[in-house]
Design a protein around this motif. Structure first.
Motif, PDB file in Angstrom:
ATOM      1  N   UNK A   1       0.996  -1.303   0.150  1.00 33.63           N
ATOM      2  CA  UNK A   1      -0.146  -0.143   0.055  1.00 33.63           C
ATOM      3  C   UNK A   1       0.939   1.176   0.116  1.00 33.63           C
ATOM      4  N   UNK A   2       0.455   2.422  -0.873  1.00 34.02           N
ATOM      5  CA  UNK A   2       1.275   3.535  -0.740  1.00 34.02           C
ATOM      6  C   UNK A   2       1.267   4.263   0.644  1.00 34.02           C
ATOM      7  N   UNK A   3       2.458   4.531   0.836  1.00 34.87           N
ATOM      8  CA  UNK A   3       2.447   5.162   1.989  1.00 34.87           C
ATOM      9  C   UNK A   3       2.041   6.641   2.224  1.00 34.87           C
ATOM     10  N   UNK A   4       0.981   7.116   1.907  1.00 36.89           N
ATOM     11  CA  UNK A   4       0.604   8.423   1.591  1.00 36.89           C
ATOM     12  C   UNK A   4       0.261   9.078   3.047  1.00 36.89           C
ATOM     13  N   UNK A   5       0.252   8.526   3.835  1.00 34.81           N
ATOM     14  CA  UNK A   5      -0.103   9.043   5.117  1.00 34.81           C
ATOM     15  C   UNK A   5       0.827   9.186   6.189  1.00 34.81           C
ATOM     16  N   UNK A   6       2.227   8.842   5.573  1.00 30.57           N
ATOM     17  CA  UNK A   6       3.531   8.878   6.467  1.00 30.57           C
ATOM     18  C   UNK A   6       3.530  10.237   7.181  1.00 30.57           C
ATOM     19  N   UNK A   7       4.023  10.348   8.418  1.00 31.76           N
ATOM     20  CA  UNK A   7       4.410  11.596   9.142  1.00 31.76           C
ATOM     21  C   UNK A   7       2.861  12.115   9.820  1.00 31.76           C
ATOM     22  N   UNK A   8       1.737  11.452   9.611  1.00 30.63           N
ATOM     23  CA  UNK A   8       0.634  12.039  10.062  1.00 30.63           C
ATOM     24  C   UNK A   8       0.114  11.269  11.242  1.00 30.63           C
TER      25      UNK A   8
ATOM     26  N   UNK B   1      -5.143  13.182  25.861  1.00 31.84           N
ATOM     27  CA  UNK B   1      -3.842  12.950  25.931  1.00 31.84           C
ATOM     28  C   UNK B   1      -3.001  13.091  24.595  1.00 31.84           C
ATOM     29  N   UNK B   2      -3.908  12.899  23.573  1.00 34.62           N
ATOM     30  CA  UNK B   2      -3.294  12.778  22.249  1.00 34.62           C
ATOM     31  C   UNK B   2      -3.721  13.766  21.341  1.00 34.62           C
ATOM     32  N   UNK B   3      -4.787  14.539  21.724  1.00 30.74           N
ATOM     33  CA  UNK B   3      -5.637  15.373  20.706  1.00 30.74           C
ATOM     34  C   UNK B   3      -4.684  16.482  20.443  1.00 30.74           C
ATOM     35  N   UNK B   4      -3.845  17.228  21.186  1.00 27.74           N
ATOM     36  CA  UNK B   4      -2.858  18.270  20.643  1.00 27.74           C
ATOM     37  C   UNK B   4      -1.872  17.939  19.653  1.00 27.74           C
ATOM     38  N   UNK B   5      -1.334  16.892  19.536  1.00 24.19           N
ATOM     39  CA  UNK B   5      -0.447  16.650  18.851  1.00 24.19           C
ATOM     40  C   UNK B   5      -0.919  15.581  17.502  1.00 24.19           C
ATOM     41  N   UNK B   6      -2.272  15.528  17.471  1.00 29.06           N
ATOM     42  CA  UNK B   6      -2.577  15.031  16.432  1.00 29.06           C
ATOM     43  C   UNK B   6      -3.135  15.514  15.155  1.00 29.06           C
ATOM     44  N   UNK B   7      -2.851  14.823  14.066  1.00 27.09           N
ATOM     45  CA  UNK B   7      -3.630  15.557  12.676  1.00 27.09           C
ATOM     46  C   UNK B   7      -4.995  15.372  12.348  1.00 27.09           C
ATOM     47  N   UNK B   8      -5.050  14.326  12.856  1.00 25.20           N
ATOM     48  CA  UNK B   8      -6.713  13.745  12.400  1.00 25.20           C
ATOM     49  C   UNK B   8      -7.571  13.077  13.652  1.00 25.20           C
ATOM     50  N   UNK B   9      -8.514  13.287  14.064  1.00 21.01           N
ATOM     51  CA  UNK B   9      -9.220  12.618  14.835  1.00 21.01           C
ATOM     52  C   UNK B   9     -10.680  11.893  14.378  1.00 21.01           C
ATOM     53  N   UNK B  10     -10.545  10.467  14.374  1.00 26.11           N
ATOM     54  CA  UNK B  10     -11.777   9.876  13.759  1.00 26.11           C
ATOM     55  C   UNK B  10     -12.421   8.980  14.862  1.00 26.11           C
ATOM     56  N   UNK B  11     -13.717   9.869  15.000  1.00 25.70           N
ATOM     57  CA  UNK B  11     -14.695   9.099  16.249  1.00 25.70           C
ATOM     58  C   UNK B  11     -15.473   8.087  15.392  1.00 25.70           C
ATOM     59  N   UNK B  12     -14.953   7.075  15.313  1.00 20.34           N
ATOM     60  CA  UNK B  12     -16.170   5.666  14.889  1.00 20.34           C
ATOM     61  C   UNK B  12     -16.757   4.879  16.242  1.00 20.34           C
TER      62      UNK B  12
END
Ligand code: PMT
Length: 401
Positions: A180-187, A261-272
């Motif tokens: 799979x293409x690593x198109x979300x690397x560093x996120x 604890x992780x929100x400040x440092x994240x790029x995306x939050x997915x609430x499933x």
């Protein structure tokens, strides 16, 4: 999922060689072409005929076989494969490759190949922890070779510890992921999954039917695409994906704190996740007794925090995706939640439809974005739904620059 891919499977001499037969069968089920190279040691444990039958190809064993199609065999195999997978990989073969030794067909093919090479080590715990083996593995990792880490368990020698080859199903997942293409690397992507539970007394709790399948599929796809994934999950009975940071919680309050604890440092939050909205007002320390002369029993509930709404209010640069589990008025209710929780888009699913929502492998979704765009999708596997959602996320990330 591995159509048009040729996997060169190196089988080396360890008892886990018998598991490699299952691995071939699983790779074939994914439509891969599998070419097996066995070392002399491997052939002591399992016959080449087993692998020939499973793979439908001649098994390669010797360095100096007859020349096939006028190609030198090791060069032809090295060029033919899209990947070399060595499973099980013994300390001996790892050591040889780390030190540039090419004295059999497998090690020579590895030397002559410029394709990805992955090792699934299998050995006794003491061997696995031996500094020489560790140094060889570190050297190979530094050179870009991949490792599918062994599990901890009971080993063939009777010891219990690290060194048990990863399960064939996990190895196949890893192989698929590596293409799979690593198109979300560093996120960094935080994903919530599963239900929460709210205890009433030591033996009873309030929950819902969420299995975690939807959220785990998103986590797996994101990890395969190179994202740093933090999966915050309520109690589930399914296997979490590898290569994610797993945080287990029980209650909605605990899920809120874990996201915090992780929100400040994240790029995306997915609430499933499907957090329980109301919890019993009082927790009884002892089991609530059945009253023989009373037919009715009531519980007073209080509202739980709305996690998505809370972070929707304080978000800065983060992209936030929510889900809406509805049984009626799908568009109207989902659009309301999109706005109220300040989301970038919402994935609405009508959980009363067959093949959608809770505890099934498929879902039927509608994506509503904050520009009013509405896209309906047909019934798909949750793995496919995960891809659709993350393709949208990727688009939004690129747009933000
Ligand atoms: O786990 P599976 O068996 O695979 O099932 C998948 C699923 C049905 C759980 C999933 O597809 C789904 O719809 N998840 C959301 C379930 C839900 O809680 O929906 P909701 O409409 O009640 O909530 C809307 C959004 O707010 C959701 O993103 C939810 O995570 C979030 N929420 C809800 C309540 C709460 N207290 N805090 C929240 O953050």
């Amino acid at each position: 999922m591995l159509k048009d891919k040729t996997i060169i499977l190196g089988v080396t001499g360890g008892i886990a060689a018998y598991k490699a037969a299952d691995l071939v069968s699983r790779l074939k089920k994914q439509n891969a072409n599998v070419e097996v190279i066995m070392t002399e040691g491997a052939a002591e444990f399992v016959t080449p005929l087993t692998f020939q039958t499973m793979s439908g190809n001649i098994v390669h064993t010797k360095m100096f076989n007859e020349i096939i199609d006028y190609d030198v065999e090791h060069i032809s195999l090295a060029q033919k494969g899209d990947m070399i997978l060595i499973a099980p990989a013994t300390a001996n073969t790892i050591g040889k490759i780390a030190n540039g030794i090419a004295d059999n067909l497998l090690t020579t093919v590895v030397m002559a190949s410029d394709k990805k090479v992955f090792f699934a080590p299998a050995m006794n715990t003491k061997m696995y922890q031996n500094p020489i083996v560790k140094t060889n593995m570190e050297k190979l990792k530094d050179l870009g070779y991949g490792f599918i880490e062994p599990a901890i368990g009971k080993l063939a020698c009777g010891d219990f510890g690290e060194g048990k080859m990863a399960e064939p199903a996990d190895i196949v997942d890893f192989v698929i992921g590596s293409f799979v293409e690593k198109d979300l690397r560093d996120k960094t992507i935080v994903i919530t999954a599963g239900p929460t539970i709210e205890p009433l007394d030591p033996v009873r709790f309030m929950t819902n039917h969420s299995s975690g399948k939807m959220g785990y599929s998103i986590a797996k796809n994101a990890a395969d695409r190179g994202a740093n994934v933090i999966l915050i999950t309520g109690p589930t009975s399914i296997e979490p994906p590898r290569n994610v940071e797993l945080i287990r919680v029980n209650t909605t309050e605990e899920m809120l704190n874990a996201v915090g604890k992780h929100f400040d440092d994240c790029d995306v939050l997915i609430k499933s996740a499907a957090p329980v909205d109301y919890k019993p007002k009082d927790f009884s320390q002892s089991k609530i007794k059945k009253k023989q002369n009373e037919d009715k029993f009531s519980i007073e509930y209080v509202k739980n925090p709305d996690i998505a709404a809370h972070f929707g209010k304080i978000k800065e640069n983060q992209i936030m995706i929510g889900f809406a589990a509805e049984t009626d008025n799908l568009y109207e209710y989902a659009a309301e939640k999109l706005k109220q929780k300040n989301l970038d888009f919402i994935v609405a699913n009508d959980v009363s439809k067959e093949g959608a929502g809770f505890n099934v492998d498929t879902n039927i979704i509608t994506i509503i974005d904050n520009n009013g765009g509405i896209t309906n999708y047909p019934k798909m596997e949750k793995t496919q739904v995960a891809k659709v959602i993350l393709d949208r996320v990727k688009y939004l990330l690129d747009d933000k620059g």
